[in-house]
Structures are given as structure tokens and as C-alpha cells.
Design an enzyme around this catalytic site. Structure first.
Site, PDB file in Angstrom:
ATOM      1  N   TYR A 167      35.435  37.518  43.125  1.00 43.31           N
ATOM      2  CA  TYR A 167      35.594  37.181  41.793  1.00 43.31           C
ATOM      3  C   TYR A 167      34.925  38.222  40.768  1.00 43.31           C
ATOM      4  O   TYR A 167      35.694  38.603  39.911  1.00 43.31           O
ATOM      5  CB  TYR A 167      34.696  35.890  41.635  1.00 43.31           C
ATOM      6  CG  TYR A 167      34.705  35.366  40.285  1.00 43.31           C
ATOM      7  CD1 TYR A 167      36.058  34.828  39.831  1.00 43.31           C
ATOM      8  CD2 TYR A 167      33.948  35.356  39.211  1.00 43.31           C
ATOM      9  CE1 TYR A 167      36.372  34.195  38.470  1.00 43.31           C
ATOM     10  CE2 TYR A 167      33.963  34.881  38.056  1.00 43.31           C
ATOM     11  CZ  TYR A 167      35.333  34.206  37.626  1.00 43.31           C
ATOM     12  OH  TYR A 167      35.495  33.763  36.250  1.00 43.31           O
ATOM     13  N   LYS A 171      36.967  40.627  38.132  1.00 42.95           N
ATOM     14  CA  LYS A 171      36.635  40.615  36.517  1.00 42.95           C
ATOM     15  C   LYS A 171      36.251  41.888  35.933  1.00 42.95           C
ATOM     16  O   LYS A 171      36.388  42.211  34.862  1.00 42.95           O
ATOM     17  CB  LYS A 171      35.397  39.423  36.093  1.00 42.95           C
ATOM     18  CG  LYS A 171      36.022  38.192  36.459  1.00 42.95           C
ATOM     19  CD  LYS A 171      37.213  37.542  35.567  1.00 42.95           C
ATOM     20  CE  LYS A 171      37.774  36.007  35.792  1.00 42.95           C
ATOM     21  NZ  LYS A 171      38.970  35.893  34.732  1.00 42.95           N
ATOM     22  N   THR A 202      33.911  23.363  33.627  1.00 51.46           N
ATOM     23  CA  THR A 202      35.276  23.070  33.424  1.00 51.46           C
ATOM     24  C   THR A 202      35.847  22.770  34.854  1.00 51.46           C
ATOM     25  O   THR A 202      34.995  22.342  35.619  1.00 51.46           O
ATOM     26  CB  THR A 202      36.106  24.363  33.081  1.00 51.46           C
ATOM     27  OG1 THR A 202      35.842  25.480  34.187  1.00 51.46           O
ATOM     28  CG2 THR A 202      35.635  24.832  31.543  1.00 51.46           C
TER      29      THR A 202
END
Ligand SMILES: NC(=O)c1ccc[n+]([C@@H]2O[C@H](COP(=O)([O-])OP(=O)(O)OC[C@H]3O[C@@H](n4cnc5c(N)ncnc54)[C@H](O)[C@@H]3O)[C@@H](O)[C@H]2O)c1
Length: 270
Positions: A167, A171, A202
Site C-alpha cells: 500500500y 501511495k 471508512t
């Protein structure tokens, strides 16, 4: 009073949830006409209905950011519906699934197919969105109105070693794309920036914003940030909207942390 993005046409990806939904609502509150794009068409439609119920203008489009044809179709939808495109917010993003009962998956625990999927959405999704937007901005420039703004959601994981190898690598790529592309298209008056949020509750990484433990989760996320609060999706949307607005007309190539001070450091002894 004029909104911060009054009259601008903004295409927002990952619009069916979290930051993307918050951005559709906020951009619209500030006068934008919004295209809510998500791979989950029903959720995009739900966001668009929320915007319209609040008095805004919004259409939904089913769009897989990892598929360039799908992204081109979303830009075409923006132009067909509202006549032009002023901003794209490349916000859609995913991460590697956590290990049940353990959390973050280490690099050696990652499977090639899942790594490729994360790379495709998080890196290529931003690349395809930027390409499609630039082509449309160039077309508009040839018709007399140049400029345009590209904003992407990177992460504090692209600025630090926090958040997992795959990840964070994706990014980090968005952070670098932001700088390199900003330089490449500056002479066309196109601006390229990114927002780098820290932890938000979220649906990201299998979290549940409606969890019965919501307050406890938010409190524990907040402890990681010097300001003491978890980041709200609307905080990130606000930074993205500012970067799309004319107030930011001389800002490009910036990766703006939205992190309650997380990347600034720690108090000595803290
Ligand atoms: N939540 C966090 O803690 C956090 C922290 C830093 C950065 N981010 C980044 O913020 C962005 C928004 O994530 P969120 O927290 O709102 O998560 P979320 O899961 O609530 O929302 C992501 C949305 O993107 C959509 N999406 C996924 N794959 C897609 C694809 N291929 N094409 C189009 N849409 C797709 C999903 O359907 C979902 O609606 C992501 O880029 C994420 O990496 C999140």
C-alpha cells in the site's frame, strides 16, 4: 455568497463511500457540478441522490479506475452532462486485505494477484484519471479556455514507512507522480496536487464506520495524531477542494498531509 468551487465541473472517483462521498457533498455545497464515479454503481447513485437531495447537481457513473476505457467514459459523461471538465479528484483506492485476527499483512504474506490489483487501482487508476483529464483539458484549451486541476488521494503511507509495504509503495508512487506530472503540465496551466490523509474510519481495509465500537475506534485512531483526533473524511475532502479551487491557483506539485500533525513528528518524551 459564491462557493469555493462555484460553477466548476468536478469528476470524483471512489465516490460511493468515505472520502469520495464526503467530497461529492462538500464540492457541491461549494457550488460545483459533480460526477460521482465508483466501481460500485449503486453506491455512486446513492451519493448522487444525497447531493441532489441537498440541492446540488450530481450525476453518477459506474467506473473502474483500473480500466482506461471506463475512465475515459466517465470523463465523456462529465462533458456530455455539464459541457466541460474543470477538475478530477482521483480518490479511489484500496489496500491489501488484512490477516484475520492479526491485522496488517506483511510483504511475504501478500499474494501476487492481490498485490497487482492494489497497484492497478492505486497507481494506474491515478495515471488513467490524469491522462483522461489532461486530454480533456487540452481540448478545452484549444477551444479557448485552458487550465484544469488534478488532485489525487495519496496517504501518509506514501510519505512515511507507516501502513504496509505494498500500500505504501503505491501511495509513494502517487506522491512522485504528483511532482513529476505537475512539472510536465505546468506550462499548460494545469495544476497537479495530492492530499495525504492519516487514519480515517471508512470502509477502507474492511473497517466499518457504523460499528458499535465507532467511538472507541475513533479515539484510538486519534491517539496516533498530535492533534488527538482521527481524520474525518470531510477533512480530506476539504483539502482536496481547496487544491481544486482558484484560491490554490499558484499551488502545484504539492502532497498535502491531512494528518493532525502525524508526519510533523513527536514531542520529545511524547
Ligand atoms: N481510510 C483511511 O484511513 C485512509 C488513509 C489514507 C488514505 N486513504 C485513501 O483514501 C481514499 C479513499 O478511501 P476511503 O477511506 O474513503 O475508503 P472507502 O473504502 O470507504 O472508499 C473507497 C471507494 O473507492 C471505490 N473503489 C474501489 N476500487 C475502485 C475502482 N477500481 N474504481 C472505482 N472505484 C473504486 C470503492 O467502491 C469505495 O466506494 C483511498 O485512496 C485510500 O487509499 C484512506
Amino acid at each position: 455568497m459564491e462557493g469555493l468551487v462555484q460553477g466548476k465541473v468536478a469528476l470524483i472517483t471512489g465516490a460511493g463511500s468515505g472520502v469520495g462521498r464526503a467530497a461529492c457533498l462538500l464540492f457541491s455545497e461549494h457550488g460545483a457540478k459533480v460526477i460521482a464515479a465508483d466501481i460500485n454503481g449503486d453506491n455512486a447513485e446513492e451519493t448522487a441522490a444525497m447531493v441532489r437531495d441537498a440541492g446540488g447537481e450530481c450525476v453518477a457513473v459506474t467506473c473502474n479506475v483500473a480500466d482506461p476505457a471506463s475512465v475515459d467514459a466517465a470523463v465523456a459523461k462529465a462533458v456530455d452532462t455539464f459541457g466541460r471538465l474543470d477538475a478530477i479528484y482521483n480518490n479511489a483506492g484500496i489496500t491489501v486485505s488484512p490477516v484475520p485476527g492479526k491485522g496488517l499483512r506483511s510483504l511475504v504474506e501478500c499474494e501476487p494477484d492481490e498485490m497487482k490489483r492494489v497497484e492497478d487501482v492505486n497507481i494506474n487508476g491515478v495515471i488513467y484519471g490524469s491522462q483522461a483529464a489532461i486530454r480533456q483539458f487540452e481540448k478545452q484549451a484549444s477551444e479557448g479556455k485552458g487550465g484544469g486541476s488534478i488532485v489525487s488521494t495519496a496517504s501518509v503511507s506514501g510519505l512515511t514507512g507507516y501502513g504496509g509495504v505494498i500500500y505504501g509503495t503505491t501511495k509513494g508512487a502517487v506522491v512522485q507522480l504528483t511532482r513529476a506530472l505537475a512539472i510536465e503540465v505546468a506550462d499548460k496551466g494545469i495544476r497537479v496536487n495530492a492530499v495525504c490523509p492519516a487514519g480515517m474510519l471508512t470502509h477502507y481495509a474492511g473497517m466499518d464506520p457504523e460499528s458499535e465500537h465507532r467511538d472507541m475506534i475513533l479515539q484510538s485512531m486519534g491517539k496516533a495524531h498530535p492533534l488527538g483526533r482521527a481524520i474525518d473524511p470531510r477533512d480530506t475532502a476539504a483539502a482536496a477542494m481547496f487544491l481544486c479551487s482558484d484560491l490554490a491557483s499558484n499551488i502545484t506539485g504539492v502532497n498535502l498531509p491531512v494528518d493532525g500533525g502525524f508526519t510533523a513528528g513527536r514531542k520529545v518524551g511524547g
